[in-house]
Scaffold this active site. Structure first.
Site, PDB file in Angstrom:
ATOM      1  N   HIS A 148      12.334   5.025   5.486  1.00 28.30           N
ATOM      2  CA  HIS A 148      11.031   4.399   5.204  1.00 28.30           C
ATOM      3  C   HIS A 148      10.355   3.840   6.438  1.00 28.30           C
ATOM      4  O   HIS A 148       9.385   3.094   6.314  1.00 28.30           O
ATOM      5  CB  HIS A 148      11.190   3.251   4.197  1.00 28.30           C
ATOM      6  CG  HIS A 148      11.673   3.679   2.858  1.00 28.30           C
ATOM      7  ND1 HIS A 148      10.821   3.924   1.799  1.00 28.30           N
ATOM      8  CD2 HIS A 148      12.907   3.917   2.394  1.00 28.30           C
ATOM      9  CE1 HIS A 148      11.527   4.278   0.740  1.00 28.30           C
ATOM     10  NE2 HIS A 148      12.809   4.289   1.078  1.00 28.30           N
ATOM     11  N   LYS A 183      -1.008  -6.743   1.693  1.00 27.28           N
ATOM     12  CA  LYS A 183       0.239  -6.088   2.101  1.00 27.28           C
ATOM     13  C   LYS A 183       0.995  -7.088   2.952  1.00 27.28           C
ATOM     14  O   LYS A 183       0.440  -8.133   3.312  1.00 27.28           O
ATOM     15  CB  LYS A 183      -0.059  -4.821   2.907  1.00 27.28           C
ATOM     16  CG  LYS A 183      -1.098  -5.041   4.021  1.00 27.28           C
ATOM     17  CD  LYS A 183      -1.418  -3.766   4.790  1.00 27.28           C
ATOM     18  CE  LYS A 183      -2.402  -2.852   4.090  1.00 27.28           C
ATOM     19  NZ  LYS A 183      -1.811  -1.586   3.693  1.00 27.28           N
ATOM     20  N   ARG A 184       2.271  -6.783   3.272  1.00 22.42           N
ATOM     21  CA  ARG A 184       2.998  -7.673   4.162  1.00 22.42           C
ATOM     22  C   ARG A 184       2.226  -7.846   5.471  1.00 22.42           C
ATOM     23  O   ARG A 184       1.531  -6.928   5.916  1.00 22.42           O
ATOM     24  CB  ARG A 184       4.402  -7.111   4.437  1.00 22.42           C
ATOM     25  CG  ARG A 184       5.339  -7.227   3.256  1.00 22.42           C
ATOM     26  CD  ARG A 184       5.488  -8.662   2.785  1.00 22.42           C
ATOM     27  NE  ARG A 184       6.190  -9.458   3.776  1.00 22.42           N
ATOM     28  CZ  ARG A 184       7.505  -9.667   3.772  1.00 22.42           C
ATOM     29  NH1 ARG A 184       8.267  -9.168   2.817  1.00 22.42           N
ATOM     30  NH2 ARG A 184       8.065 -10.395   4.721  1.00 22.42           N
ATOM     31  N   LYS A 207       0.308  -3.251  10.900  1.00 25.85           N
ATOM     32  CA  LYS A 207      -0.653  -3.061   9.800  1.00 25.85           C
ATOM     33  C   LYS A 207      -2.051  -3.539  10.188  1.00 25.85           C
ATOM     34  O   LYS A 207      -3.017  -3.293   9.499  1.00 25.85           O
ATOM     35  CB  LYS A 207      -0.172  -3.776   8.542  1.00 25.85           C
ATOM     36  CG  LYS A 207       1.132  -3.188   7.970  1.00 25.85           C
ATOM     37  CD  LYS A 207       1.605  -3.989   6.767  1.00 25.85           C
ATOM     38  CE  LYS A 207       2.963  -3.544   6.256  1.00 25.85           C
ATOM     39  NZ  LYS A 207       2.914  -2.315   5.432  1.00 25.85           N
ATOM     40  N   THR A 243       1.721   2.425  -0.210  1.00 29.88           N
ATOM     41  CA  THR A 243       1.594   2.741  -1.635  1.00 29.88           C
ATOM     42  C   THR A 243       0.485   1.895  -2.265  1.00 29.88           C
ATOM     43  O   THR A 243      -0.091   2.284  -3.275  1.00 29.88           O
ATOM     44  CB  THR A 243       2.924   2.468  -2.380  1.00 29.88           C
ATOM     45  OG1 THR A 243       3.443   1.206  -1.949  1.00 29.88           O
ATOM     46  CG2 THR A 243       3.934   3.557  -2.108  1.00 29.88           C
ATOM     47  N   LYS A 281      -2.640   2.603  -5.227  1.00 32.92           N
ATOM     48  CA  LYS A 281      -3.035   1.743  -6.354  1.00 32.92           C
ATOM     49  C   LYS A 281      -4.531   1.484  -6.299  1.00 32.92           C
ATOM     50  O   LYS A 281      -5.221   1.518  -7.330  1.00 32.92           O
ATOM     51  CB  LYS A 281      -2.262   0.412  -6.314  1.00 32.92           C
ATOM     52  CG  LYS A 281      -0.758   0.597  -6.498  1.00 32.92           C
ATOM     53  CD  LYS A 281       0.048  -0.630  -6.047  1.00 32.92           C
ATOM     54  CE  LYS A 281       1.515  -0.245  -5.853  1.00 32.92           C
ATOM     55  NZ  LYS A 281       2.303  -1.272  -5.170  1.00 32.92           N
TER      56      LYS A 281
HETATM   57  C1  26Q Z   1      16.679  -4.962   6.921  1.00 29.43           C
HETATM   58  C2  26Q Z   1      17.742  -5.645   7.472  1.00 29.43           C
HETATM   59  C3  26Q Z   1      17.940  -6.984   7.226  1.00 29.43           C
HETATM   60  C4  26Q Z   1      17.075  -7.634   6.379  1.00 29.43           C
HETATM   61  C5  26Q Z   1      16.016  -6.952   5.804  1.00 29.43           C
HETATM   62  C6  26Q Z   1      15.803  -5.617   6.084  1.00 29.43           C
HETATM   63  C7  26Q Z   1      14.665  -4.883   5.480  1.00 29.43           C
HETATM   64  C8  26Q Z   1      14.205  -5.185   4.213  1.00 29.43           C
HETATM   65  C9  26Q Z   1      13.124  -4.521   3.671  1.00 29.43           C
HETATM   66  C10 26Q Z   1      14.030  -3.881   6.181  1.00 29.43           C
HETATM   67  C11 26Q Z   1      12.944  -3.194   5.628  1.00 29.43           C
HETATM   68  C12 26Q Z   1      12.484  -3.516   4.361  1.00 29.43           C
HETATM   69  C13 26Q Z   1      11.339  -2.861   3.727  1.00 29.43           C
HETATM   70  C14 26Q Z   1      10.664  -1.858   4.231  1.00 29.43           C
HETATM   71  C15 26Q Z   1       9.485  -1.310   3.561  1.00 29.43           C
HETATM   72  O1  26Q Z   1       8.992  -1.851   2.581  1.00 29.43           O
HETATM   73  N1  26Q Z   1       8.977  -0.178   4.027  1.00 29.43           N
HETATM   74  C16 26Q Z   1       7.827   0.450   3.414  1.00 29.43           C
HETATM   75  O2  26Q Z   1       8.297   1.373   2.443  1.00 29.43           O
HETATM   76  C17 26Q Z   1       7.239   1.898   1.679  1.00 29.43           C
HETATM   77  C18 26Q Z   1       7.832   2.793   0.613  1.00 29.43           C
HETATM   78  O3  26Q Z   1       8.287   3.977   1.154  1.00 29.43           O
HETATM   79  C19 26Q Z   1       6.247   2.640   2.563  1.00 29.43           C
HETATM   80  O4  26Q Z   1       5.150   3.024   1.777  1.00 29.43           O
HETATM   81  C20 26Q Z   1       5.771   1.753   3.723  1.00 29.43           C
HETATM   82  O5  26Q Z   1       4.989   2.524   4.613  1.00 29.43           O
HETATM   83  C21 26Q Z   1       6.965   1.164   4.433  1.00 29.43           C
HETATM   84  O6  26Q Z   1       6.529   0.250   5.435  1.00 29.43           O
END
Ligand code: 26Q
Length: 829
Positions: free
Chosen positions: A366, A559-560, A565, A667, A671
């Site tokens: 991702h 978004k985050r 971004k 995503t 929406k």
């Molecule tokens: C990793 C290690 C330690 C703690 C937390 C994490 C962690 C947690 C969540 C790393 C990444 C995430 C989330 C990533 C994320 O949401 N990525 C998004 O995924 C979407 C679905 O595929 C995409 O549409 C987005 O582009 C992408 O940024």
């Protein structure tokens, strides 16, 4: 104990009268309340009434899926951002109208009851919400897919805005209990940590391993039903909660160390206490690795247990009948854990175990940001998961043989591809482990998957091109249109019928209604948008005290908060508009309401500064009488799934403005599009596919493309853009002169410096001109309302591709290869 409970289960009646009876029974006899009862009890009684109706189909689905020979898929994810469940189940069981009538009979309002439910916020953002949409679509398509995740006590933190600053508060989502989950202690699993490996020879003189002297933690499952859309299927999401083992407590207790035993209990139960609030990885935290292994081990043990129940100890066909999809590298320790279980617990040899592992595991990536790739120190692994480290070393040794066979003389290649990154502090590269251990590796949008093959994973692609594929993300239309936008749903149903809900490709039947002569439809479509804008404006008034005029463009970025971004680009545009107003350059002015929302990771200093900046700009702009309705800006606090259900239907303009090549998919963009927003976006992630579907006439494209960004990066000089651009000079001048922070001078210096740095990887200033020009085009288009509405209808009508039903069908066709399984109606067998 023997019993003679009948096999047959009756479907419960669901007329408004039957629902009323059931609701009263729960409230009075189960909860023990009647009139004057707090709303959370009413929500509980309504939910349990509905849960009874879900339960019948849950039994039947399980019975159908657990028959011998049925292939099953498992979605392994540290995050499931489910949001609320009540409204969703009502839609799926087709009981919304009946439940509404039932509650009206008690002078209660369904929407009000729905709003009592806490969001299940067990995810950060896109990746977690994707897992939730996937679960919805799998159930709706009758696919036998089970989700495995963690039962966090605290989900994503709640965001407060205090004087423009983000503050975090724990999310006590379980405070009033959760009526949807069923605790299943009978399926508890035991997960090991620590200890050491002991090798021995078995009776056939084979070298085998014991993992001994471990500290164990129990994994107790909580099952959540996932109903499909009007198809009687109910799949399962199984969430593991950590609990201390009894012996451990007892041992310490008997030794007289009560406090010590409680501390040990705490440390065990801490594992599932809280979701990590970082959406790009914060590397190296031991508790996070514990969470990952806890999920992988409990889930795989559970799956093997259920396999043996059905098929006995025969693992010959295991790989034909089971497939695991790993949501990013977070559950990737599964590669080594499956090997361990098959070898140490099931007595398979290396080759047989490896064949099973690499035929059953699949990995979805991702992110393209190299800094977000997960690594774990070998030292930590040695202490926490020594047996798994042995296995990872052995996997790597075999893998290095394959690398040498392909590039016999290239030592550098071995170093680059190795699962172990050598150095003074050796690290395990989880993405490498995931690719080596999987038969499928996919990205989440067309561009993203191509960039994986050409860039990040180039050498792996050269080695195993057949593993790599793309699966463009989607979102479920049940939540993101039917539930979020009932007015639009009614209009679409009246116009083209309701088959689009289960087959979103049919929404293209709306395209003829985009024609300018379809005046009646245009008027209704606009009226829907207007009503949704009113609904949002009301909430913004209540929460932020800011008046959004619904005649203005609603320009939204939620978004985050992350530098890639580029919320900062949006902020620069806000300042530009403000500056134009102050200079009196307001000919043909188009009024705008700009909404920004999103959480910053608590330790991400720059992201938190960006929130403060937007709040400060909003304060200055909103309180300047010269500005008035020409520009209003609000920061939406605590953006979450439920707020998006209100926000997306109310948007005119969707901001998707990441630096090209950085957003894997996005995503939220989908929406917004479904709900008729036009997109202003860069050539990035799934924006490109949105643009292809809707056509460039109906999309506001701007900015540098990936190859241009890459070419410019080495000699990027933001100063050049500043010198050539008066508007940009005005904007930067206002920023530098502390115009938005008169009382807190210099708090935005870091932001200014990052924008002006030749090392700014997000290249915000490079896209400023193109962004502002395109925003002007947006405004000019808005002046032609019939044109805007036509484009808006085209966006909704072209969104068919972005249903997760399509995404799941592709996963199933290319990766999982499951047969659809329908629950048998009538007698349960
Ligand atoms: C990793 C290690 C330690 C703690 C937390 C994490 C962690 C947690 C969540 C790393 C990444 C995430 C989330 C990533 C994320 O949401 N990525 C998004 O995924 C979407 C679905 O595929 C995409 O549409 C987005 O582009 C992408 O940024």
């Amino acid at each position: 104990m023997k019993n003679c409970i009948p096999e047959e289960i009756q479907t419960l009646p669901s007329t408004p009268d039957a629902l009323a009876k059931s609701f009263k029974r729960y409230l009075i006899y189960h909860i023990g309340r009647k009139t004057g009862c707090p709303p959370n009890y009413l929500f509980e009684a309504v939910s349990k009434t509905l849960r009874d109706r879900v339960m019948v189909n849950w039994h039947k689905t399980r019975a159908a899926q657990e028959q011998k020979g049925v292939k099953q898929a498992y979605y392994l994810s540290l995050e499931f951002l489910m949001g609320r469940a009540l409204g969703n189940h009502l839609i799926n069981l087709d009981l919304t109208d009946n439940m509404r009538k039932t509650l009206e009979g008690f002078c209660m309002d369904l929407e009000e009851i729905e709003s009592v439910e806490a969001d299940a916020g067990l995810g950060n953002g896109g990746l977690g919400r994707l897992a939730a949409c996937f679960m919805d679509s799998c159930a709706s398509l009758n696919l036998p897919v089970m989700g495995y995740g963690l039962h966090y006590e605290y989900g994503m933190f709640r965001q407060l805005i205090n004087h423009g600053y983000q503050e975090e508060e724990p999310d006590q989502w379980l405070r009033h209990g959760n009526p949807w989950e069923l605790r299943r202690p009978e399926y508890t699993q035991r997960v090991h940590f620590g200890g050491r490996t002991e090798f021995y020879r078995d009776k056939n003189n084979h070298l085998r391993a014991h993992w001994v002297d471990t500290h164990d933690v129990l994994a107790v499952p909580y099952d959540v039903p996932i109903s499909g859309y009007k198809n009687n299927t109910v799949n399962t999401l199984r969430l593991w909660k950590a609990a201390a083992t009894e012996e451990f407590d007892l041992y310490e207790f008997n030794a007289g160390d009560y406090a010590g035993s409680m501390a040990a209990k705490n440390s065990a139960e801490n594992i599932t206490m809280v979701l990590y609030p970082n959406d790009s990885s914060e590397n190296g935290k031991e508790l996070r690795l514990r969470q990952q292994y806890f999920l992988a081990s409990a889930s795989l043990q559970d799956i093997l247990r259920r396999w043996e129940l059905r098929e006995g100890k025969n693992y010959q066909y295991f790989a034909e009948k089971n497939v695991f999809q790993m949501n990013d590298t977070h559950p990737t320790i599964s590669v080594a854990e499956l090997m361990r279980l098959l070898m140490d617990e099931k007595n398979l040899g290396w080759d047989q175990a490896w064949a099973i592992t690499t035929k059953t595991l699949a990995y979805t990536n991702h992110t393209l940001l190299p800094e977000a790739l997960e690594k774990w120190s070998v030292e930590l692994f040695q202490a926490l998961l020594p047996r798994l480290l042995d296995i990872i070393y052995e996997i790597n040794a075999h893998f290095m043989d394959a690398v040498r066979a392909k590039w016999p003389t290239n030592i550098e290649k071995q170093r680059q591809l190795s699962i172990i990154e050598e150095g003074p502090h050796p690290q395990i590269r989880m993405a490498h482990l995931a690719i080596v251990g999987s038969f499928s590796v996919n990205g989440v949008a067309d561009l993203h998957s191509k960039l994986l093959c050409q860039g990040l994973f180039k050498d792996f692609y050269a080695l195993w091109p057949e593993k790599f594929n793309n699966k463009t993300n989607g979102v479920t239309p049940r939540r993101w249109i039917v539930h979020a936008n009932p007015l639009l749903t009614k209009l679409i149903n009246k116009t083209i019928g309701d088959e689009w809900i289960a087959d979103l490709s049919k929404i293209s039947q709306l395209k003829p209604f985009a024609a300018e002569d379809q005046k009646a439809f245009h008027a209704q479509f606009k009226a829907v948008k207007q009503a949704n804008k009113q609904r949002l404006a009301h909430i913004i008034q209540e929460t932020c005290g800011i008046a959004f005029n619904t005649e203005s463009i609603f320009d939204i970025q939620v978004k985050r908060i992350h530098e890639y971004k580029r919320q900062l680009l949006n902020a620069l545009h806000m300042i530009h508009l403000y500056s134009q107003i102050k200079q009196g350059k307001t000919d043909n002015w188009v009024n705008r309401c700009i909404l920004v929302g999103g959480k910053a990771a608590p330790s991400y200093v720059m992201a938190k500064k960006i929130i403060k900046l937007i709040n400060n700009i909003a304060y200055v702009v909103n309180n300047d009488p010269e500005v008035g309705d020409k520009l209003k800006i609000a920061f939406y606090p605590n953006y979450d799934v439920s707020s998006m259900e209100i926000i997306a239907p109310a948007a005119d303009l969707s901001e998707q403005i990441s630096t090209a090549g950085k957003e894997a998919s996005g995503t939220g963009n989908m929406k917004f599009m479904m709900n008729g927003a036009l997109t202003i976006g860069t050539y990035d992630g799934a924006n490109i596919e949105i643009l292809e579907q809707v056509g460039e006439d109906n999309f506001f494209l701007f900015g540098l493309k990936v190859n241009e960004i890459e070419a410019l990066l080495p000699h990027y000089q933001p100063i050049d853009y500043l010198q050539q651009d008066n508007d940009l000079q005005n904007v930067m001048h206002l920023l530098k002169s502390n115009h938005f922070n008169a009382l807190e001078p210099h708090i935005f210096d870091d932001i200014i410096n990052s924008l002006l740095s030749p090392h700014d990887p997000w290249m915000t200033l490079a896209d400023f001109r193109s962004y502002v020009d395109t925003q002007n085009q947006v405004a000019q288009t808005w002046l032609n309302q019939s044109q805007w509405i036509r484009m808006s209808i085209m966006n909704t009508a072209s969104s068919g591709f972005f249903s997760t039903d399509r995404t799941m069908q592709e996963y199933n066709h290319d990766i999982w290869k499951l047969k659809t399984i329908k629950p048998q109606l009538g007698t349960l067998k």
